[in-house]
Scaffold this motif. Structure first.
Motif, PDB file in Angstrom:
ATOM      1  N   ASN A 166       0.813  -1.228   0.000  1.00 19.38           N
ATOM      2  CA  ASN A 166       0.000   0.000   0.000  1.00 19.38           C
ATOM      3  C   ASN A 166       0.840   1.269   0.000  1.00 19.38           C
ATOM      4  O   ASN A 166       0.638   2.146  -0.850  1.00 19.38           O
ATOM      5  N   PRO A 167       1.793   1.432   0.961  1.00 22.93           N
ATOM      6  CA  PRO A 167       2.572   2.680   0.933  1.00 22.93           C
ATOM      7  C   PRO A 167       3.398   2.847  -0.333  1.00 22.93           C
ATOM      8  O   PRO A 167       3.627   3.973  -0.787  1.00 22.93           O
ATOM      9  N   VAL A 168       3.846   1.736  -0.939  1.00 23.52           N
ATOM     10  CA  VAL A 168       4.625   1.841  -2.176  1.00 23.52           C
ATOM     11  C   VAL A 168       3.739   2.332  -3.314  1.00 23.52           C
ATOM     12  O   VAL A 168       4.095   3.277  -4.053  1.00 23.52           O
ATOM     13  N   LEU A 169       2.562   1.712  -3.470  1.00 24.01           N
ATOM     14  CA  LEU A 169       1.669   2.114  -4.556  1.00 24.01           C
ATOM     15  C   LEU A 169       1.137   3.529  -4.333  1.00 24.01           C
ATOM     16  O   LEU A 169       0.942   4.275  -5.294  1.00 24.01           O
ATOM     17  N   GLU A 170       0.919   3.908  -3.076  1.00 26.21           N
ATOM     18  CA  GLU A 170       0.465   5.270  -2.810  1.00 26.21           C
ATOM     19  C   GLU A 170       1.549   6.286  -3.145  1.00 26.21           C
ATOM     20  O   GLU A 170       1.265   7.365  -3.665  1.00 26.21           O
ATOM     21  N   ALA A 171       2.805   5.953  -2.866  1.00 30.14           N
ATOM     22  CA  ALA A 171       3.883   6.891  -3.154  1.00 30.14           C
ATOM     23  C   ALA A 171       3.994   7.145  -4.647  1.00 30.14           C
ATOM     24  O   ALA A 171       4.202   8.282  -5.081  1.00 30.14           O
ATOM     25  N   PHE A 172       3.852   6.089  -5.451  1.00 26.65           N
ATOM     26  CA  PHE A 172       4.045   6.221  -6.899  1.00 26.65           C
ATOM     27  C   PHE A 172       2.751   6.515  -7.650  1.00 26.65           C
ATOM     28  O   PHE A 172       2.812   6.932  -8.803  1.00 26.65           O
ATOM     29  N   GLY A 173       1.577   6.281  -7.012  1.00 27.06           N
ATOM     30  CA  GLY A 173       0.322   6.432  -7.740  1.00 27.06           C
ATOM     31  C   GLY A 173      -0.651   7.418  -7.136  1.00 27.06           C
ATOM     32  O   GLY A 173      -1.713   7.641  -7.715  1.00 27.06           O
ATOM     33  N   ASN A 174      -0.330   8.001  -5.979  1.00 23.44           N
ATOM     34  CA  ASN A 174      -1.233   8.963  -5.347  1.00 23.44           C
ATOM     35  C   ASN A 174      -0.625  10.360  -5.374  1.00 23.44           C
ATOM     36  O   ASN A 174       0.599  10.520  -5.425  1.00 23.44           O
ATOM     37  N   ALA A 175      -1.508  11.349  -5.293  1.00 23.65           N
ATOM     38  CA  ALA A 175      -1.044  12.740  -5.335  1.00 23.65           C
ATOM     39  C   ALA A 175      -2.067  13.621  -4.625  1.00 23.65           C
ATOM     40  O   ALA A 175      -3.206  13.215  -4.389  1.00 23.65           O
ATOM     41  N   LYS A 176      -1.617  14.827  -4.266  1.00 26.36           N
ATOM     42  CA  LYS A 176      -2.549  15.801  -3.680  1.00 26.36           C
ATOM     43  C   LYS A 176      -3.327  16.479  -4.791  1.00 26.36           C
ATOM     44  O   LYS A 176      -2.772  16.999  -5.755  1.00 26.36           O
ATOM     45  N   VAL A 275       8.341   4.105   2.844  1.00 20.23           N
ATOM     46  CA  VAL A 275       8.419   3.519   1.501  1.00 20.23           C
ATOM     47  C   VAL A 275       9.690   2.697   1.343  1.00 20.23           C
ATOM     48  O   VAL A 275       9.671   1.587   0.785  1.00 20.23           O
ATOM     49  N   MET A 276      10.821   3.189   1.833  1.00 20.72           N
ATOM     50  CA  MET A 276      12.078   2.445   1.719  1.00 20.72           C
ATOM     51  C   MET A 276      11.997   1.118   2.490  1.00 20.72           C
ATOM     52  O   MET A 276      12.467   0.082   2.020  1.00 20.72           O
ATOM     53  N   LYS A 277      11.402   1.160   3.670  1.00 18.21           N
ATOM     54  CA  LYS A 277      11.236  -0.077   4.440  1.00 18.21           C
ATOM     55  C   LYS A 277      10.294  -1.033   3.717  1.00 18.21           C
ATOM     56  O   LYS A 277      10.536  -2.252   3.669  1.00 18.21           O
ATOM     57  N   TRP A 380       5.870  -1.667 -14.195  1.00 14.86           N
ATOM     58  CA  TRP A 380       6.913  -2.612 -13.751  1.00 14.86           C
ATOM     59  C   TRP A 380       6.868  -2.786 -12.223  1.00 14.86           C
ATOM     60  O   TRP A 380       7.039  -3.887 -11.705  1.00 14.86           O
ATOM     61  N   LEU A 381       6.608  -1.686 -11.524  1.00 18.03           N
ATOM     62  CA  LEU A 381       6.533  -1.741 -10.061  1.00 18.03           C
ATOM     63  C   LEU A 381       5.398  -2.667  -9.616  1.00 18.03           C
ATOM     64  O   LEU A 381       5.579  -3.503  -8.724  1.00 18.03           O
ATOM     65  N   VAL A 382       4.239  -2.528 -10.256  1.00 20.17           N
ATOM     66  CA  VAL A 382       3.103  -3.404  -9.923  1.00 20.17           C
ATOM     67  C   VAL A 382       3.444  -4.854 -10.255  1.00 20.17           C
ATOM     68  O   VAL A 382       3.131  -5.775  -9.488  1.00 20.17           O
ATOM     69  N   GLU A 383       4.100  -5.067 -11.385  1.00 22.48           N
ATOM     70  CA  GLU A 383       4.495  -6.424 -11.776  1.00 22.48           C
ATOM     71  C   GLU A 383       5.457  -7.034 -10.757  1.00 22.48           C
ATOM     72  O   GLU A 383       5.346  -8.212 -10.390  1.00 22.48           O
ATOM     73  N   LYS A 384       6.389  -6.220 -10.280  1.00 22.55           N
ATOM     74  CA  LYS A 384       7.355  -6.695  -9.281  1.00 22.55           C
ATOM     75  C   LYS A 384       6.650  -7.044  -7.974  1.00 22.55           C
ATOM     76  O   LYS A 384       6.982  -8.067  -7.334  1.00 22.55           O
TER      77      LYS A 384
END
Length: 1054
Positions: A166-176, A275-277, A380-384
């Motif tokens: 969730n935090p990974v997809l939110e970082a790359f796919g969410n925005a204000k 996100v890094m964790k 690619w991120l989702v695939e990974k």
């Protein structure tokens, strides 16, 4: 721990002590304040105002969840509520849907149990406006499954990866955005796979329509995707230096357009750490993370590439530094990238031509590359992540044995000030979801009742199929017209696309343009806009950019550059086959439509559950309830239609076969098997259970139960019946099992008995032989017991020693005065004596260690007295049992002048004595005081004589029972008085202490008849001692001092 039961009307909580209390919000007495927890219980269920008022009441009490039958309505509180703890999860675990207050956990648990019970795939559809809390709802559902589902260490790791995705997809796919600080700018559908035990074993994510245009452009007050700001704020100096980045977002064109680098509700620095964790937990290697960050930074550098324009209109790059950075970060050839950004490769009749780009085309090529790189990297991120969540076939041999729960978290309906291609696709998606909801919950309800022949009140509802057809219909729909415009040879544009829409859809009731509108509408519409009348309301779309965004084309030479990248992620995202393929790819809108169709097929194949999310206000303020905004959402979510359907219909329905199979144990006529028609069996069963006519209806193939409480009563009866059924099954099974077990045991016993008896006989014979041999050795040893130790008598002699030591251990003397000691055999006499001595020493040593210092001092004095007086003086035996005192004269009895005269010489011992004058032997009472260096004779306040220990010659006593003693002093010194004749009632004690303090123990003389003493220089006196009937001291014949000592009768008679 709490157990949940169902009372007649309201759910109740029963704690472990058996105390029953009503759930507060379920009690009807509180409905005026907190509303009802199920809209079906509303008295005026047709009133929209009553519906919204019930929502408002519950929202004010922080009760954000409400049911409409099985549909959960959730209002975003815009604050943290203490209702998501592990204790709350356990409260909802295994509890029927209507038995406890509404909650997202209740929907999660009900879906999970339905999957396990029916072995059918399930899905939870979460819908609502942007900012209504859809993403948070999906997080709570995943967290519930991660905590409550059975698991092991390996599956726990999978649960962690599911949550950390969730935090990974939110970082790359969410925005204000203007409406939501954490708006999902892509659609997400996640499948969670469970094995036959209900353990989560895998997962898969599908993503839809990432808003790539946000990479290159943001409206004022909005931001780019979170990851860019997290990198700049959270990355350390070394990392940013490696990526050629600076911390200030305003230095990058792709971040400066929205002019909103900081958001009060977002902590980019902390989110970066999360996100890094998460990337580490999911399984990204350090190299993959570095490559990923290189691409993210490369996108920022792409945005800073600037172009210049030559005299002939040719374009060139003015920022060579950015090209150098991109060469390293993206792993591409710098010159090739420069060429691809300023020129376009065309193919005509099999020949390739290079055409220069003008300034606008170069800017568009740069932005297209940035969007393509970011969009494909996201895929690619989702695939990974999917690889990390994939079901491990080596553990579970067949994925067919697994069931699935799907979670749909997709963008909500959007109406912005300027709506473009992205809003068109998002709202089209919401139209399809609304159509699905209508089909599965409204239309299917009515069709099912009609199919089963059950009459009910028809519910009128808006069918948005007309809008879906307007958008997606082949050849006539907006998407088809847009694709046709993009593929048309010649000059294409957005306005020509709008003209085609007007020509084709001019008479459609849900389509309006400036040209087709009336005068009033024209005043609020631009000539570049068209309006669609969605189920949620009217939305104006500006056609500017529609054609380019639908084309979503990347120049061929740019693709070639990316295909040759050294960055493994980019080389995976850009395939060489894509460059070689001459076939034109599908347009963006068509791709989205096709993926949406597949999503609809997936959702249609599953049993759905619904969570409808409502945003209470646009300001994201807790406690604020905007009635107008809420009414709009209630309308487009179709909640009133859903309520009317639920109120008109039945809460529960099952096929006759399934219902009879489950509840047949409750009726003797249907248990264990019913052999007639299924409908007759169900009718017999419900008549036995006492169902009232208004509580149920029998259809052609199903039974319909109107009230949940009727079903709960039936379930409770079944639960109560299960022990009886289990007992019957257990009895039969145990009988069969025990009979088979008896036969096996009987056969085994015969074999075992024969072997066991033989072994017992052999053991008995062996023990007898050993006993006989032992007895023979003992007797032989007794015969040869007086011989030297050897093989003939070793056993006997060892036994004798052992027996003596064992007896000695039980009969050891307990103290030094105990003289007992067992008589040893001749064989161990010497050893016995040594042991006795050792034991005595040990007791003495222990005794000495226990002696206190005062007692030790007493014993030392007694030992000295024994050395001096034992067998020498008749009165000594009487003194043995008496303790020597520290002094016989208390300090208060000594005159103060005497104490002052003595000074630092402290009195160690004092006693009252009688002094006899050397001439005339007149008795005088005195005090004899002993110090460390001398003794003094004191007459009241005056020291009469000082006796130095160093000059003292000795002490003389008689052997009788008298208390007379003489202290001999030197006669050579005229200044020193001569011998002192004294009498004391404690002569043994006094003389012992005086001898010890003076160090004159060996100078004590005991005379049997008389004692001579010095009267003066050269003159002697004599003391004669005789026995008599009583003690008497007097002057005798010849000037001697006669001492008559009292004696016991035996001495006197002699």
């Amino acid at each position: 721990m709490k157990l949940i039961c169902v009372s007649s009307l309201f759910p109740q909580e029963v704690d472990v002590d058996g105390r029953v209390r009503l759930v507060m919000e379920s009690a009807l007495t509180a409905r005026d304040r907190v509303g009802v927890q199920d809209f079906v219980l509303l008295e005026n269920y047709n009133s929209e105002a009553a519906f919204i008022e019930n929502l408002r009441r519950r929202f004010k009490e922080n009760l954000i969840y409400t049911y409409i039958g099985s549909v959960l309505v959730s209002v975003n509180p815009y604050k943290e509520l203490e209702i998501y703890s592990k204790q709350q999860m356990e409260r909802y675990r295994g509890v029927s849907f209507y038995e406890i207050s509404p909650h997202i956990y209740s929907v999660s648990d009900n879906t999970y149990r339905a999957m396990k019970t029916s072995r059918k795939d399930q899905c939870i559809l979460i819908s609502g406006e942007s900012g209504a809390g859809k993403t948070e709802a999906s997080k709570k559902i995943l967290l519930y499954y991660a905590v409550t589902c059975p698991t092991n260490d390996r599956m726990a790791a999978l649960g962690d990866r599911l949550l950390q995705s969730n935090p990974v997809l939110e970082a790359f796919g969410n925005a204000k955005t203007l409406r939501n600080d954490n708006s999902s700018r892509f659609g997400k559908y996640m499948d969670v796979q469970f094995d036959f035990r209900g353990v989560p074993v895998g997962g898969h994510i599908l993503n839809y329509l990432l808003e790539k245009s946000r990479v290159v452009h943001q409206n004022p007050g909005e931001r780019n995707f979170h990851i860019f700001y997290q990198l700049l704020n959270g990355g350390d100096e070394m990392l940013l230096k490696t990526l050629y980045l600076e911390k200030n977002p305003h230095n990058y064109n792709y971040l400066a357009k929205g002019n909103c680098p900081r958001v009060s509700s977002i902590n980019d620095k902390n989110d970066w750490k999360v996100v890094m964790k998460a990337l580490s937990v999911i399984g990204f290697t350090e190299e993959e993370v570095q490559k990923l960050l290189s691409i993210i930074s490369g996108v920022l550098h792409l945005g800073n590439i600037q172009f210049g324009e030559g005299e002939e209109g040719e374009t060139y790059i003015t920022t060579e530094t950015q090209i150098a950075n991109l060469t390293e970060l993206l792993g591409v050839d710098g010159s090739a990238l420069t060429e691809a950004l300023t020129h376009k490769k065309l193919t005509a009749k099999g020949e390739e031509m290079i055409s220069p780009l003008n300034f606008e085309q170069a800017m568009s090529a740069r932005d297209a590359l940035a969007k393509a790189v970011y969009g494909r990297t996201f895929n690619w991120l989702v695939e990974k992540i999917n690889q990390s969540l994939a079901l491990k076939e080596e553990i579970y041999h067949s994925s067919k044995s697994s069931s699935v729960i799907g979670l749909l978290d997709i963008y909500g309906f959007e109406v912005l000030q300027h709506n473009s291609f992205e809003q068109f696709c998002i709202n089209y998606c919401n139209e399809k979801l609304q159509q699905l909801f209508i089909e599965l919950t409204l239309r299917s309800e009515q069709e099912e009742y009609e199919t089963e022949g059950i009459a009910w009140e028809t519910v009128q509802y808006f069918d948005n199929k007309i809008i879906c057809d307007l958008i997606e219909e082949k050849h006539k729909g907006i998407i088809s017209i847009l694709d046709e415009e993009c593929l048309r040879p010649g000059e294409t544009g957005d306005l020509s696309f709008l003209e085609k829409l007007e020509d084709t859809l001019g008479g459609h009731p849900h389509f309006v343009t400036h040209k087709l509108a009336n005068g009033k509408t024209r005043r609020v519409m631009s000539r570049e806009e068209f309006r669609l009348l969605h189920y949620a309301g009217e939305v104006n779309y500006n056609v500017k950019g529609f054609v380019d965004k639908n084309n979503d084309l990347l120049n061929r030479n740019l693709k070639e550059v990316m295909c040759q990248s050294d960055n493994q992620i980019l080389s995976h995202c850009f395939h060489r086959e894509e460059v070689m393929d001459q076939k034109r790819p599908e347009m963006a809108a068509t791709q989205f439509k096709n993926s949406l169709m597949k999503l609809m097929e997936i959702l249609m194949s599953k049993e759905p559950s619904y969570v409808r999310c409502i945003k209470p206000n646009d300001a994201k303020q807790p406690g604020r309830f905007d009635e107008v905004l809420v009414r709009h959402q209630v309308k487009y979510l179709g909640l009133m239609e859903n309520l009317r359907v639920r109120r008109a219909g039945f809460a529960y329905r099952r096929h006759f076969e399934a219902f009879l199979q489950r509840y047949k144990p409750l009726c003797p006529e249907t248990w264990p098997n019913w052999h007639g028609r299924l409908a007759d069996g169900v009718s017999t069963l419900i008549n036995h259970l006492g169902y009232k006519p208004e509580e149920y209806k029998l259809g052609r193939s199903k039974i319909f139960i109107r009230f949940p409480k009727t079903l709960f009563t039936t379930e409770d009866a079944l639960e109560a019946k299960k022990p009886e059924i289990a007992l019957t099954l257990q009895t039969s099974w145990r009988g069969y099992r025990e009979r088979a077990k008896y036969q096996r045991i009987r056969h085994a016993v015969i074999v075992i008995q024969s072997g066991w008896r033989g072994m017992k006989a052999r053991r008995r014979a062996k023990r007898r032989r050993e006993a006989a041999e032992l007895i023979r050795r003992f007797i032989k040893g007794f015969i040869y017991r007086h011989n030297e130790y050897g093989p003939e008598n070793d056993y006997f002699l060892d036994h004798v020693r052992y027996s003596f030591l064992k007896n000695l251990r039980k009969n050891l003397p307990e103290n030094v005065l105990d003289k007992r000691w067992p008589t040893p055999p001749p064989l161990v006499t010497e050893a016995s004596e040594y042991l006795r001595m050792l034991h005595m020493r040990n007791m003495v040593m222990k005794y000495c260690r226990r002696v206190q210092p005062e007692w030790k001092k007493q014993m030392v004095q007694k030992v000295v007295a024994s050395e001096i007086f034992k067998d020498q003086k008749d009165s000594y035996p009487e003194s043995v049992g008496r303790l020597f005192l520290d002094t016989r004269v208390e300090r208060e009895q000594i005159n103060l002048k005497v104490v002052q005269t003595l000074g630092n010489d402290k009195v160690q011992y004092g006693a009252s004595v009688t002094k006899y004058d050397r001439r005339g032997f007149k008795p005088r009472p005195r005090q004899l005081l002993l110090t460390n260096n001398f003794a003094v004779l004191v007459d009241r306040t005056k020291i009469k004589q000082k006796i130095d220990y160093a000059t003292m010659r000795g002490i003389s006593l008689s052997s009788l029972r008298d208390g007379m003693f003489v202290v001999h002093m030197p006669t050579e010194d005229n200044k020193q008085k001569t011998d002192v004749v004294l009498q004391s009632n404690h002569v043994i004690e006094l003389v012992t202490k005086l001898a010890m303090m003076a160090g004159k123990i060996d100078y004590v003389n005991i005379s049997p008849g008389s004692i001579r003493f010095a009267v003066a220089r050269g003159k002697e006196g004599i003391i004669d001692f005789v026995r008599g009937s009583e003690m008497k001291v007097a002057k005798g014949k010849r000037g001697h001092l006669l001492v008559v000592s009292q004696c016991i009768n035996k001495y006197f008679n002699k």
